[in-house]
Design an enzyme around this catalytic site. Sequence first.
Site: not given
Length: 271
Positions: A117, A137
């Site tokens: 990210e 995730e």
Amino acid sequence: MTELVLGEVRDGVAVLTLNRPEKLNALNYALIDRLLAILDAVEIDGSIRAVILTGAGERAFSAGGDIHEFSASVALGADVALRDFVKRGQRLTARLEAFRKPVIAAVNGLAFGGGCEITEAVPLAVASERASFAKPEITLAMPPTFGGTQRLPRLAGRKRALELLLTGEAFSPQRALELGLVNQVVPHDDLIPVALDLAQRISQHSQLAVASILSAATRGLNQSIAEGLLVEAEQFARMAPTADLREGLDAWIARRKPSYSGSWTRVATGE
């Protein structure tokens, strides 16, 4: 106590190194807070014209959020986890995305979860051929929380991004290049030299113009073309009265190398 973020300045470029190699440079709360504080200092330091962000050790850029710390926050309830983990991580990626100086991620190894990210958020990225990326995730039964569900589809396209988000599978630096997540893939030993070269090629230009382009591109990206063009015009209007623009035009006309002041001070007109 170990310094969580190492910093050095090389010819006007701040090289910041995430320094938890024994934890694959996992982003614990203290590291995020320290990096945010350093970015604040770098942004107002006129001698620093660009930033390179990399990871310590041979294995990882960053393996993502510190799961042990995050798990403890989740155990205290959603409000605590949102405050301590989600909002902190989103604050970091938003800060990197909107930074007024170019930030180049030099991805030296694993860039999983929050590490990926960060790479999505910064304006430029160079990856080592040893790098590896993932959006894992979902394997923890959760969505990405530092902006991954929003930035990756904008970079790679909805369907390609969703394949990565919904499988959690790792992907190569070459795949990251195809998706627009990184600008270049280079031999591992060339990573920092290539990132420094890119920083220097940008730094030769007016710092004000660089900041204006970064701002226009970042702010306009998620707006309609008409709204984006207004942002672009606004950034030009800020540059128009500056000594840097006058110097750029005069130097071009005189066929000489420009020398920029980097000051927003307006030049005298009408004389």
